[in-house]
Write a protein that holds these residues in place. Structure first.
Motif, PDB file in Angstrom:
ATOM      1  N   ASP A  48       0.851  -1.198   0.000  1.00 16.16           N
ATOM      2  CA  ASP A  48       0.000   0.000   0.000  1.00 16.16           C
ATOM      3  C   ASP A  48       0.886   1.247   0.000  1.00 16.16           C
ATOM      4  O   ASP A  48       1.643   1.497   0.953  1.00 16.16           O
ATOM      5  N   LEU A  49       0.781   2.016  -1.074  1.00 13.35           N
ATOM      6  CA  LEU A  49       1.565   3.247  -1.191  1.00 13.35           C
ATOM      7  C   LEU A  49       0.702   4.506  -1.097  1.00 13.35           C
ATOM      8  O   LEU A  49       1.147   5.600  -1.473  1.00 13.35           O
ATOM      9  N   THR A  50      -0.514   4.380  -0.607  1.00 13.00           N
ATOM     10  CA  THR A  50      -1.397   5.556  -0.538  1.00 13.00           C
ATOM     11  C   THR A  50      -0.884   6.590   0.453  1.00 13.00           C
ATOM     12  O   THR A  50      -1.192   7.785   0.322  1.00 13.00           O
ATOM     13  N   ASN A  51      -0.145   6.148   1.449  1.00 11.86           N
ATOM     14  CA  ASN A  51       0.403   7.076   2.442  1.00 11.86           C
ATOM     15  C   ASN A  51       1.887   7.347   2.193  1.00 11.86           C
ATOM     16  O   ASN A  51       2.643   7.610   3.135  1.00 11.86           O
ATOM     17  N   LEU A  52       2.285   7.258   0.946  1.00 14.11           N
ATOM     18  CA  LEU A  52       3.691   7.483   0.603  1.00 14.11           C
ATOM     19  C   LEU A  52       4.126   8.889   1.025  1.00 14.11           C
ATOM     20  O   LEU A  52       3.530   9.893   0.645  1.00 14.11           O
ATOM     21  N   THR A  53       5.164   8.935   1.835  1.00 17.55           N
ATOM     22  CA  THR A  53       5.687  10.205   2.356  1.00 17.55           C
ATOM     23  C   THR A  53       7.059  10.463   1.733  1.00 17.55           C
ATOM     24  O   THR A  53       7.976   9.643   1.863  1.00 17.55           O
ATOM     25  N   LEU A  54       7.207  11.590   1.059  1.00 16.24           N
ATOM     26  CA  LEU A  54       8.444  11.905   0.364  1.00 16.24           C
ATOM     27  C   LEU A  54       9.014  13.226   0.871  1.00 16.24           C
ATOM     28  O   LEU A  54       8.283  14.137   1.255  1.00 16.24           O
ATOM     29  N   ASP A  55      10.309  13.305   0.881  1.00 20.77           N
ATOM     30  CA  ASP A  55      11.003  14.527   1.301  1.00 20.77           C
ATOM     31  C   ASP A  55      10.963  15.532   0.150  1.00 20.77           C
ATOM     32  O   ASP A  55      11.514  15.268  -0.930  1.00 20.77           O
ATOM     33  N   PRO A  56      10.312  16.671   0.335  1.00 18.88           N
ATOM     34  CA  PRO A  56      10.214  17.643  -0.765  1.00 18.88           C
ATOM     35  C   PRO A  56      11.553  18.225  -1.184  1.00 18.88           C
ATOM     36  O   PRO A  56      11.694  18.746  -2.291  1.00 18.88           O
ATOM     37  N   PHE A 141      16.318  -4.617   3.290  1.00 14.81           N
ATOM     38  CA  PHE A 141      15.512  -4.659   2.070  1.00 14.81           C
ATOM     39  C   PHE A 141      16.148  -5.588   1.034  1.00 14.81           C
ATOM     40  O   PHE A 141      15.472  -6.432   0.432  1.00 14.81           O
ATOM     41  N   ARG A 142      17.437  -5.450   0.838  1.00 16.89           N
ATOM     42  CA  ARG A 142      18.128  -6.281  -0.153  1.00 16.89           C
ATOM     43  C   ARG A 142      18.130  -7.751   0.254  1.00 16.89           C
ATOM     44  O   ARG A 142      17.904  -8.633  -0.573  1.00 16.89           O
ATOM     45  N   SER A 218      12.136  -1.390   6.113  1.00 18.92           N
ATOM     46  CA  SER A 218      12.916  -0.452   5.297  1.00 18.92           C
ATOM     47  C   SER A 218      12.093   0.725   4.781  1.00 18.92           C
ATOM     48  O   SER A 218      12.636   1.824   4.591  1.00 18.92           O
ATOM     49  N   LEU A 219      10.796   0.519   4.544  1.00 21.72           N
ATOM     50  CA  LEU A 219      10.014   1.527   3.826  1.00 21.72           C
ATOM     51  C   LEU A 219       8.825   2.100   4.599  1.00 21.72           C
ATOM     52  O   LEU A 219       8.333   3.161   4.228  1.00 21.72           O
ATOM     53  N   SER A 227       3.175  -2.961   3.919  1.00 19.69           N
ATOM     54  CA  SER A 227       2.966  -4.275   3.309  1.00 19.69           C
ATOM     55  C   SER A 227       2.197  -5.160   4.274  1.00 19.69           C
ATOM     56  O   SER A 227       2.468  -5.170   5.482  1.00 19.69           O
ATOM     57  N   THR A 228       1.226  -5.932   3.747  1.00 22.90           N
ATOM     58  CA  THR A 228       0.412  -6.836   4.568  1.00 22.90           C
ATOM     59  C   THR A 228       0.317  -8.199   3.888  1.00 22.90           C
ATOM     60  O   THR A 228       0.316  -8.313   2.661  1.00 22.90           O
ATOM     61  N   ILE A 229       0.231  -9.220   4.729  1.00 22.34           N
ATOM     62  CA  ILE A 229       0.093 -10.603   4.255  1.00 22.34           C
ATOM     63  C   ILE A 229      -1.356 -10.857   3.839  1.00 22.34           C
ATOM     64  O   ILE A 229      -2.297 -10.398   4.487  1.00 22.34           O
ATOM     65  N   GLY A 230      -1.557 -11.620   2.762  1.00 19.34           N
ATOM     66  CA  GLY A 230      -2.905 -11.977   2.326  1.00 19.34           C
ATOM     67  C   GLY A 230      -3.445 -13.154   3.110  1.00 19.34           C
ATOM     68  O   GLY A 230      -2.960 -14.289   2.958  1.00 19.34           O
ATOM     69  N   SER A 231      -4.429 -12.906   3.949  1.00 17.47           N
ATOM     70  CA  SER A 231      -4.962 -13.962   4.815  1.00 17.47           C
ATOM     71  C   SER A 231      -5.737 -15.018   4.029  1.00 17.47           C
ATOM     72  O   SER A 231      -5.722 -16.205   4.380  1.00 17.47           O
TER      73      SER A 231
END
Length: 329
Positions: A48-56, A141-142, A218-219, A227-231
Motif C-alpha cells: 500500500d503506497l497511498t500514504n507514501l511520504t516523500l522529502d520535498p 531490504f536487499r 525499510s520503507l 505491506s500486509t500478508i494476504g490472509s
C-alpha cells in the motif's frame, strides 16, 4: 464388479483429494483476471503506497550532491510516483501481480508466467529515475528481496507438483474402487501430494513473512509504504494441506479395510453353487453284532421272546422291541 462397501470406503479420501485439487486450481487462477474479487483477493502480499511520504527537498539535495542514502531513495520514489506511473496498490500472486489506483480494485493484472517474482525496483522503475538505487538500498531490504527471489522458483515447483500429484491421485484412485491393491498404489501418490503441499505452504508462509518484514522495516517508517500478508490465500493453502493430510490417512486406511471382492458375486458359478456337506456327528447304523454276519442284518440287535441271556432272571415275554436298551436294565 465394484463392491458398494468399497465405494463407500474410498469416497472420503477421493472427495478430500478433489478438495485439494480445487484449492490448487484457485491458487493458480489468482491474479489472472482483472477486477475479479473471487480469485484476485487470493494474494500473498499487498503493498500500500497511498500514504507514501516523500522529502520535498530530496530532488534539490540530489542535484546539489549532498543527499544521504534515505534522501536518494526518497528522490527515486518521488520521481517514480510523478513520472513513471507508480500505482497506489500492488498485490503479489504466485504467477503475476495486479496494480491500481484508488477504488479501481484488482486492475492491471499482468500475464501469468512461471517462476514469477515481484521485483519492486524494476516494477516501480526506480532504476529509471537516474538515481543508482541499488547502491544505497537498506541491507534488510536487499536481504529480504534476495531470499524471496531465491525461493520463488522452488515455490512454483512445489505448487505445480502439488497440483499434478492431486490430479494423478484422483486418476489412480479410481482403481481403488476395485481392489485394495488400487488403494495401495494410490496411497503412494497421496503421500507425494501431501509432502509437496506441506512443503509449498510452509515455504510460502516463510518467504512472504520475511519479505513483508523486510519491506516494512525499510520503507514503512520513513516512506509510509505498508505491506500486509494476504490472509485468504494462506487460509486456502493450509486448508488444502489439511485436506491432503486427511486424504493420505484415509487412502492408507482403505488399503486395510473393505475388500473389493464379494463372495456373492453373481458372475461366479462356484459362489452360487449350493454345497451340501455331511455333518461330522450323524449316526450311521452298523452291523450287529459288530463285525458279525452281514446277511441283511440277520442277527437282531436284541433278544426277542423266549431267550434270556441273564442266568438268574426269568425270560421276558412280550417286551417292547428296543434295540439299544440293555436287557438287564
Amino acid at each position: 464388479m465394484v463392491n458398494a462397501g468399497r465405494i463407500c470406503c474410498i469416497a472420503a479420501p477421493f472427495l478430500l483429494t478433489l478438495a485439494v485439487l480445487i484449492c490448487m486450481v484457485l491458487l493458480f487462477l489468482a491474479g489472472t483476471f482483472n477486477h475479479n474479487d473471487t480469485v484476485d483477493r487470493l494474494y500473498f502480499l499487498k503493498i500500500d503506497l497511498t500514504n507514501l511520504t516523500l522529502d520535498p527537498t530530496s530532488s534539490s539535495s540530489i542535484l546539489a550532491g549532498s543527499a544521504s542514502d534515505s534522501t536518494l531513495l526518497s528522490g527515486a520514489l518521488n520521481a517514480a510516483k510523478q513520472n513513471l506511473g507508480m500505482k497506489d496498490f500492488y498485490t503479489i500472486y504466485l504467477r503475476s501481480y495486479c496494480s491500481w489506483n484508488g477504488n479501481d480494485t484488482y486492475a492491471n493484472c499482468t500475464d501469468p508466467k512461471a517462476y514469477f517474482w515481484f521485483n519492486p525496483i524494476k516494477v516501480w522503475g526506480l532504476n529509471s529515475t537516474g538515481v543508482p538505487v541499488d547502491t544505497f538500498l537498506p541491507k534488510t531490504f536487499r536481504d529480504g528481496l534476495d531470499a524471496y527471489h531465491s525461493a520463488s522458483k522452488a515455490l512454483f515447483y512445489l505448487y505445480v507438483g502439488s497440483l499434478t500429484a492431486s490430479v494423478v491421485t484422483l486418476l489412480v484412485g479410481i482403481s481403488a474402487a476395485f481392489s485394495r491393491w488400487g488403494s495401495f498404489v494410490t496411497t503412494f501418490c497421496a503421500s507425494a501430494m501431501t509432502v509437496l503441499i506441506i512443503a509449498a505452504s510452509s515455504l510460502a508462509s516463510a518467504i512472504y513473512i520475511i519479505l513483508k518484514a523486510a519491506l516494512n522495516e525499510s520503507l514503512k517508517k520513513d516512506y509510509g509504504i505498508k505491506s500486509t500478508i494476504g490472509s485468504h490465500v494462506f487460509a486456502l493453502t493450509w486448508i488444502g494441506t489439511a485436506f491432503a493430510v486427511g486424504a493420505g490417512f484415509f487412502w492408507t486406511l482403505s488399503v486395510c479395510c473393505c475388500s473389493g471382492r464379494s463372495p456373492y458375486n453373481p458372475g461366479n458359478r462356484e459362489a452360487r453353487r449350493t454345497r451340501a456337506e455331511k455333518t461330522p456327528y450323524t449316526y450311521e447304523r452298523v452291523g450287529s453284532p459288530y463285525m458279525g454276519p452281514s446277511d441283511h442284518q440277520s442277527v437282531p440287535l436284541n433278544t426277542m421272546g423266549g431267550h434270556n441271556y441273564a442266568p438268574n432272571r426269568p425270560a421276558q415275554m412280550g417286551s417292547a422291541y428296543e434295540p439299544f436298551r440293555p436287557q438287564g436294565v
